[in-house]
Write an enzyme that holds these catalytic residues in place. Structure first.
Site, PDB file in Angstrom:
ATOM      1  CG  HIS A  12      -2.235  65.291  93.791  1.00 12.69           C
ATOM      2  ND1 HIS A  12      -2.916  66.274  93.117  1.00 12.69           N
ATOM      3  CD2 HIS A  12      -2.110  64.264  92.921  1.00 12.69           C
ATOM      4  CE1 HIS A  12      -3.214  65.865  91.910  1.00 12.69           C
ATOM      5  NE2 HIS A  12      -2.737  64.651  91.752  1.00 12.69           N
ATOM      6  NE  ARG A  13      -1.481  67.203  89.580  1.00  9.38           N
ATOM      7  CZ  ARG A  13      -2.427  67.724  88.821  1.00  9.38           C
ATOM      8  NH1 ARG A  13      -2.373  68.995  88.495  1.00  9.38           N
ATOM      9  NH2 ARG A  13      -3.418  66.983  88.358  1.00  9.38           N
ATOM     10  CD  GLU A  39       0.770  62.133  91.813  1.00 14.43           C
ATOM     11  OE1 GLU A  39       0.393  61.643  90.744  1.00 14.43           O
ATOM     12  OE2 GLU A  39       0.865  63.376  91.966  1.00 14.43           O
ATOM     13  CG  ASP A  41       1.910  64.099  87.573  1.00 12.27           C
ATOM     14  OD1 ASP A  41       1.210  63.082  87.634  1.00 12.27           O
ATOM     15  OD2 ASP A  41       1.647  65.145  88.207  1.00 12.27           O
ATOM     16  CG  HIS A  54      -0.568  66.927  85.562  1.00 10.39           C
ATOM     17  ND1 HIS A  54      -1.508  67.084  84.565  1.00 10.39           N
ATOM     18  CD2 HIS A  54      -1.041  65.947  86.366  1.00 10.39           C
ATOM     19  CE1 HIS A  54      -2.508  66.243  84.772  1.00 10.39           C
ATOM     20  NE2 HIS A  54      -2.250  65.549  85.860  1.00 10.39           N
ATOM     21  CD  GLU A 113      -0.216  59.949  86.992  1.00 11.47           C
ATOM     22  OE1 GLU A 113      -0.523  60.732  87.913  1.00 11.47           O
ATOM     23  OE2 GLU A 113      -0.873  59.828  85.939  1.00 11.47           O
ATOM     24  CE  LYS A 115      -0.317  62.751  84.751  1.00 12.12           C
ATOM     25  NZ  LYS A 115      -1.664  62.235  84.899  1.00 12.12           N
ATOM     26  CG  ASP A 234      -4.179  69.187  95.354  1.00 13.63           C
ATOM     27  OD1 ASP A 234      -3.462  68.273  94.904  1.00 13.63           O
ATOM     28  OD2 ASP A 234      -5.151  69.661  94.737  1.00 13.63           O
TER      29      ASP A 234
HETATM   30  O1  G3P Z   1      -1.767  59.813  90.992  1.00  8.94           O
HETATM   31  C1  G3P Z   1      -3.019  60.324  91.282  1.00  8.94           C
HETATM   32  C2  G3P Z   1      -3.397  61.462  90.404  1.00  8.94           C
HETATM   33  O2  G3P Z   1      -2.328  62.340  90.345  1.00  8.94           O
HETATM   34  C3  G3P Z   1      -3.794  61.041  89.019  1.00  8.94           C
HETATM   35  O3  G3P Z   1      -4.338  62.075  88.267  1.00  8.94           O
HETATM   36  O4  G3P Z   1      -4.332  63.923  86.680  1.00  8.94           O
HETATM   37  O5  G3P Z   1      -3.715  64.368  89.028  1.00  8.94           O
HETATM   38  O6  G3P Z   1      -2.173  63.123  87.546  1.00  8.94           O
HETATM   39  P1  G3P Z   1      -3.608  63.431  87.877  1.00  8.94           P
HETATM   40 CA    CA Z   2      -0.481  62.548  88.995  1.00  4.37          CA
END
Ligand code: G3P
Ligand code: CA
Length: 243
Positions: A12-13, A39, A41, A54, A113, A115, A234
């Site tokens: 995640h990120r 993943e 953004d 993000h 993602e 955004k 993460d």
């Molecule tokens: O893609 C899952 C998650 O990343 C969505 O929420 O705020 O972490 O971008 P956020």
């Molecule tokens: Ca995200």
């Protein structure tokens, strides 16, 4: 793509538990830790470049202030990404192109993602698809967004793209909703797995399920037991150990 896990591990990120989120260093660490995917953004800069960050503003993660969409790529590149994580160093905001250049050298999935639920960035969908197509990375990609209109646009531009709806908790049958829209996957927050019937609804709709953000062992376990196709975390190393 297959590393033998039923539930894949997507960073995640990037491996953002260990490196500043959405930096090249976070993505590189995810690769080294053996994640199945990442993943990230995406926003758009004032001069139309695709930027991996993000928030709508640079305030939280850099030494600057202001909207990403009002800064040029050059101005964004001059900012230092702040970090409390080890190792200390100078971290910069990457472009989507830089991340794709890195990920093309792997067989990992890339969950972009979009955004664009608050700032809309006209033309972003076309730009993202063009960048991925030029890199011939279509097979590695899945697109998610809280802006479901944007996912529909992605599908209109290319019916072959994989898409997943992001949503927060409390929805009634989001799987049926996604299926009706022609979306391929649901991307629920981990807490949504506890809602009655949700897992059944996803199964019935025949959709994939990619769950965020599971960092605690009990959450990772919950995602695995729910039969999700991917856990977004993460801490890829932790999740790999558990799944
Ligand atoms: O893609 C899952 C998650 O990343 C969505 O929420 O705020 O972490 O971008 P956020
Ligand atoms: Ca995200």
């Amino acid at each position: 793509m297959e590393k033998g896990r039923e539930t894949k591990v997507w960073a995640h990120r990037g491996a953002s538990g260990y490196r500043p989120e959405n930096t090249m260093e976070a993505f590189e660490l995810a690769i080294r830790q053996g994640a199945d995917g990442i993943e990230l953004d995406v926003h758009t800069s004032a001069d139309g470049q695709l930027i991996v960050i993000h928030d709508e503003t640079v305030d939280r993660v850099t030494d600057g202030t202001g909207l990403v969409g009002e800064k040029t790529l050059k101005a964004l590149k001059e900012l230092k990404v702040s970090t409390s994580a080890e190792p200390e160093g100078i971290y910069r905001i990457p472009t989507l192109q830089e991340v794709l250049d890195l990920m093309r050298t792997t067989d990992m999935m890339v969950n972009i993602e979009l955004k664009n639920s608050i700032c809309f960035y006209p033309g972003m969908e076309e730009k993202v698809l063009k960048a991925v197509k030029e890199m011939k990375m279509e097979e590695q990609l899945i697109y998610s967004s809280f802006n479901h209109y944007s996912l529909l646009k992605m599908k209109q531009l290319d019916s072959q793209v994989q898409t997943g709806i992001l949503f927060s908790d409390g929805w009634v049958n989001p799987a049926m909703y996604a299926k009706k829209l022609g979306i391929n996957a649901v991307h629920p927050a981990v807490y949504h797995l506890k809602y009655p019937q949700f897992r059944e609804e996803v199964k019935r709709a025949g959709l994939k399920m990619h769950v965020w953000t599971a960092d605690k062992p009990e959450h990772i376990q919950l995602v695995k037991e729910a039969g999700a196709e991917a856990v977004i975390t993460d801490y890829p190393d932790r999740a790999i150990a558990l799944v």
